[in-house]
Motif scaffolding. Structure first.
Motif, PDB file in Angstrom:
ATOM      1  N   ASP A 385       5.811  -2.060   6.742  1.00 47.11           N
ATOM      2  CA  ASP A 385       4.587  -2.063   7.546  1.00 47.11           C
ATOM      3  C   ASP A 385       4.110  -0.654   7.878  1.00 47.11           C
ATOM      4  N   SER A 386       5.050   0.266   8.090  1.00 47.66           N
ATOM      5  CA  SER A 386       4.679   1.624   8.480  1.00 47.66           C
ATOM      6  C   SER A 386       3.972   2.380   7.357  1.00 47.66           C
ATOM      7  N   GLU A 387       4.103   1.899   6.131  1.00 45.47           N
ATOM      8  CA  GLU A 387       3.469   2.559   4.993  1.00 45.47           C
ATOM      9  C   GLU A 387       2.102   1.963   4.674  1.00 45.47           C
ATOM     10  N   LEU A 388       1.710   0.966   5.419  1.00 43.31           N
ATOM     11  CA  LEU A 388       0.450   0.265   5.173  1.00 43.31           C
ATOM     12  C   LEU A 388      -0.626   0.803   6.118  1.00 43.31           C
ATOM     13  N   ALA A 389      -1.724   1.254   5.556  1.00 37.23           N
ATOM     14  CA  ALA A 389      -2.864   1.718   6.357  1.00 37.23           C
ATOM     15  C   ALA A 389      -4.031   0.761   6.151  1.00 37.23           C
ATOM     16  N   VAL A 390      -4.722   0.463   7.240  1.00 32.22           N
ATOM     17  CA  VAL A 390      -5.800  -0.516   7.201  1.00 32.22           C
ATOM     18  C   VAL A 390      -7.057   0.112   7.787  1.00 32.22           C
ATOM     19  N   GLU A 391      -8.134   0.027   7.059  1.00 37.32           N
ATOM     20  CA  GLU A 391      -9.420   0.508   7.548  1.00 37.32           C
ATOM     21  C   GLU A 391     -10.400  -0.661   7.595  1.00 37.32           C
ATOM     22  N   PRO A 423     -13.405  -9.406   9.729  1.00 41.31           N
ATOM     23  CA  PRO A 423     -13.607  -8.049   9.229  1.00 41.31           C
ATOM     24  C   PRO A 423     -13.502  -7.980   7.703  1.00 41.31           C
ATOM     25  N   THR A 424     -14.087  -6.935   7.158  1.00 48.17           N
ATOM     26  CA  THR A 424     -13.831  -6.547   5.774  1.00 48.17           C
ATOM     27  C   THR A 424     -12.950  -5.310   5.820  1.00 48.17           C
ATOM     28  N   LEU A 425     -11.889  -5.300   4.992  1.00 45.73           N
ATOM     29  CA  LEU A 425     -10.865  -4.272   5.102  1.00 45.73           C
ATOM     30  C   LEU A 425     -10.683  -3.522   3.793  1.00 45.73           C
ATOM     31  N   GLN A 426     -10.202  -2.283   3.936  1.00 44.57           N
ATOM     32  CA  GLN A 426      -9.570  -1.568   2.842  1.00 44.57           C
ATOM     33  C   GLN A 426      -8.125  -1.328   3.267  1.00 44.57           C
ATOM     34  N   LEU A 427      -7.172  -1.697   2.399  1.00 40.58           N
ATOM     35  CA  LEU A 427      -5.754  -1.586   2.729  1.00 40.58           C
ATOM     36  C   LEU A 427      -5.072  -0.676   1.729  1.00 40.58           C
ATOM     37  N   ARG A 428      -4.370   0.336   2.246  1.00 38.15           N
ATOM     38  CA  ARG A 428      -3.642   1.277   1.395  1.00 38.15           C
ATOM     39  C   ARG A 428      -2.157   0.913   1.407  1.00 38.15           C
ATOM     40  N   THR A 429      -1.602   0.670   0.227  1.00 41.48           N
ATOM     41  CA  THR A 429      -0.213   0.264   0.075  1.00 41.48           C
ATOM     42  C   THR A 429       0.554   1.345  -0.683  1.00 41.48           C
ATOM     43  N   ARG A 430       1.768   1.048  -1.088  1.00 42.47           N
ATOM     44  CA  ARG A 430       2.440   1.889  -2.067  1.00 42.47           C
ATOM     45  C   ARG A 430       1.678   1.779  -3.397  1.00 42.47           C
ATOM     46  N   ARG A 431       1.959   2.706  -4.269  1.00 44.45           N
ATOM     47  CA  ARG A 431       1.269   2.681  -5.553  1.00 44.45           C
ATOM     48  C   ARG A 431       1.705   1.483  -6.386  1.00 44.45           C
ATOM     49  N   GLY A 432       0.760   0.971  -7.167  1.00 50.38           N
ATOM     50  CA  GLY A 432       1.037  -0.128  -8.072  1.00 50.38           C
ATOM     51  C   GLY A 432       0.118  -0.063  -9.265  1.00 50.38           C
TER      52      GLY A 432
END
Length: 471
Positions: A385-391, A423-432
């Motif tokens: 969870d700590s690596e996930l950023a949500v805008e 909401p509409t989101l942009q979510l940053r995860t680990r690379r894939g």
């Protein structure tokens, strides 16, 4: 007459409301707010409240499936249930081995059906985690109500003899993994005795199991909720910390809890922080840092609740509970609904807790649970969870939750929902490399708005969970 105590739901809403405390409100987020993983909020006076997720961690995970069987149940029905379990991807069963059934008279044991049950499970590759409970009338001490099955035994030696006989009978079966000692004993309706009497019963049973089946775990009886007072009694007041290996409790938020107690605040019982301020320190400091399990959880599709409600509930519950650092196991209640003509203890919701209907017709939640077990039942799981950023890039945010899991093979599983907003989101995860979305019914589709790091244009609807897999 069948004397088996058919499991659940037994306590009333009024009782639960009396023991749970109100939840405080959350905050408001505006468009464009960047949220750290684990942050959530709801409109409440324009204030901003944030909960920052802990650093990523890896923990054991496992699942079990529940369905109680009275002695004499048709083995064709049991075998069909085992097939359903395997289809769900769960190979561990939990349920009662009732003292009422297997010693109907003092010293007269009747294990014939039980032998066949355990043998059938072994043949089907099913591990068993039974709990021993429910006092026959001949052994009951008497209590405050008219029932006898929830009474403490009049003579502790009778209980010792039953546990010893059961363990001896089943000692040759390698698929017996543990013995749980009673069930929901922290509620008077299910244990009409005192904490002292329960702890005597626990100590006695533990001694017998440790001697007769030393490879088997001894599990504290599953509590109705994470009850710090009951744990303190067991480990401090009555010195039983060495006599069990796991601390379990049950979770039925939104079926038998006040409206303010939900999946998301259930561990804290609506009191922010209380799980880690009260319950966990007791387990760690006074009980020898035992594993914590939710060995029973469910949601009833009773009148007024839909299959879609249940499917979303299970997606939220699995994500929320597995994202917690200390919860290592989730017990799924149950395989199928009770037939409406079947008598149950408690309210009508008892009939509707299955992932399938009484005829094994699959509800929507069957596919949701099958999906998430398939994705997350990996023995060990990293919570990132700590690596996930949500805008929040558009729409109206209400009470947003998101959890990122990373499997040992590197595949990421992202579960996100907003209980009240759109909401509409942009979510940053680990690379894939590629992203896919899983619908609640298990359907898989490629997710095109993914650039190798960001999931873009993720539009949420109130209460609807979205599930992504990133490979």
């Amino acid at each position: 007459m069948n004397t088996t105590i058919l499991k659940p739901r037994r306590f009333s809403r009024a009782f639960i409301a009396a023991i749970l405390i109100c939840c405080s409100g959350c905050g408001h987020f505006s468009e464009g707010t960047l949220l750290p993983s684990g942050t959530h909020g709801a409109a409440a006076g324009g204030q901003l409240h944030q909960r920052t997720a802990p650093a990523s961690f890896t923990k054991p995970v496992s699942f079990s499936m529940l369905q109680d069987y009275p002695k004499g149940e048709d083995f064709k029905e049991v075998a069909l249930d085992f097939e359903v379990m395997k289809e769900l991807g769960v190979s561990t069963w939990r349920g009662s081995f009732s003292w009422v059934d297997y010693e109907p008279q003092r010293g007269k044991f009747d294990f014939a059906w039980l032998h066949r049950f355990v043998s059938l499970a072994a043949k089907q590759g099913i591990t068993l985690r039974p709990y021993l409970a429910y006092t026959p009338a001949w052994a009951a001490k008497g209590g405050t109500d008219k029932e006898t099955w929830n009474d403490p035994p009049r003579h502790l030696e009778d209980w010792r003899n039953f546990v010893a006989a059961t363990v001896k009978e089943l000692n040759g079966y390698p698929n017996i993994a543990s013995y749980e000692i009673y069930n929901e004993e922290n509620v008077k309706q299910w244990w009409d005795g005192t904490p002292a009497q329960y702890n005597e019963l626990l100590k006695t049973a533990a001694q017998v199991v440790r001697k007769g089946s030393p490879a088997s775990l001894v599990i504290l009886g599953g509590m109705v909720w994470p009850d710090a007072n009951w744990v303190r009694d067991a480990c401090v007041t009555y010195g039983n910390a060495a006599n069990f290996d796991v601390v379990p409790f049950h979770a039925y938020p939104e079926t038998w809890t006040p409206k303010n107690i939900t999946v998301e605040n259930y561990l804290d019982q609506g009191r922010p922080g209380s799980f880690y301020q009260q319950f966990v320190p007791l387990v760690d400091e006074k009980c020898g840092h035992r594993p914590i399990w939710i060995n029973e959880a469910g949601f009833a599709t009773a009148p007024g609740k839909t299959e879609l409600d249940q499917a979303n509930w299970w997606a939220r519950a699995i994500a929320t509970f597995l994202a917690d650092r200390r919860v290592e196991h989730l017990g799924i209640y149950q395989i199928r609904d009770r037939h409406l003509l079947t008598a149950v203890i408690g309210e009508s919701e008892n009939h509707y807790l299955g992932l399938t209907r009484s005829d094994r017709q699959k509800k929507l939640a069957f596919h949701t649970v099958q999906l998430l077990v398939g994705l997350l039942n990996t023995r060990h799981l990293t919570v990132a969870d700590s690596e996930l950023a949500v805008e929040v890039t558009g729409g109206s945010k209400g009470e947003l939750y998101q959890h990122l899991f990373v499997r040992p093979d590197g595949v990421q599983v992202l579960v996100v929902w907003d209980k009240t907003g759109s909401p509409t989101l942009q979510l940053r995860t680990r690379r894939g490399v590629d992203a896919f979305e899983h619908a609640l019914n298990g359907t898989l589709t490629p997710y095109r708005s993914f650039d190798g790091r960001h999931l873009d244009k993720v539009k949420l609807e109130p209460g609807m969970v979205r599930i992504f897999e990133i490979r």
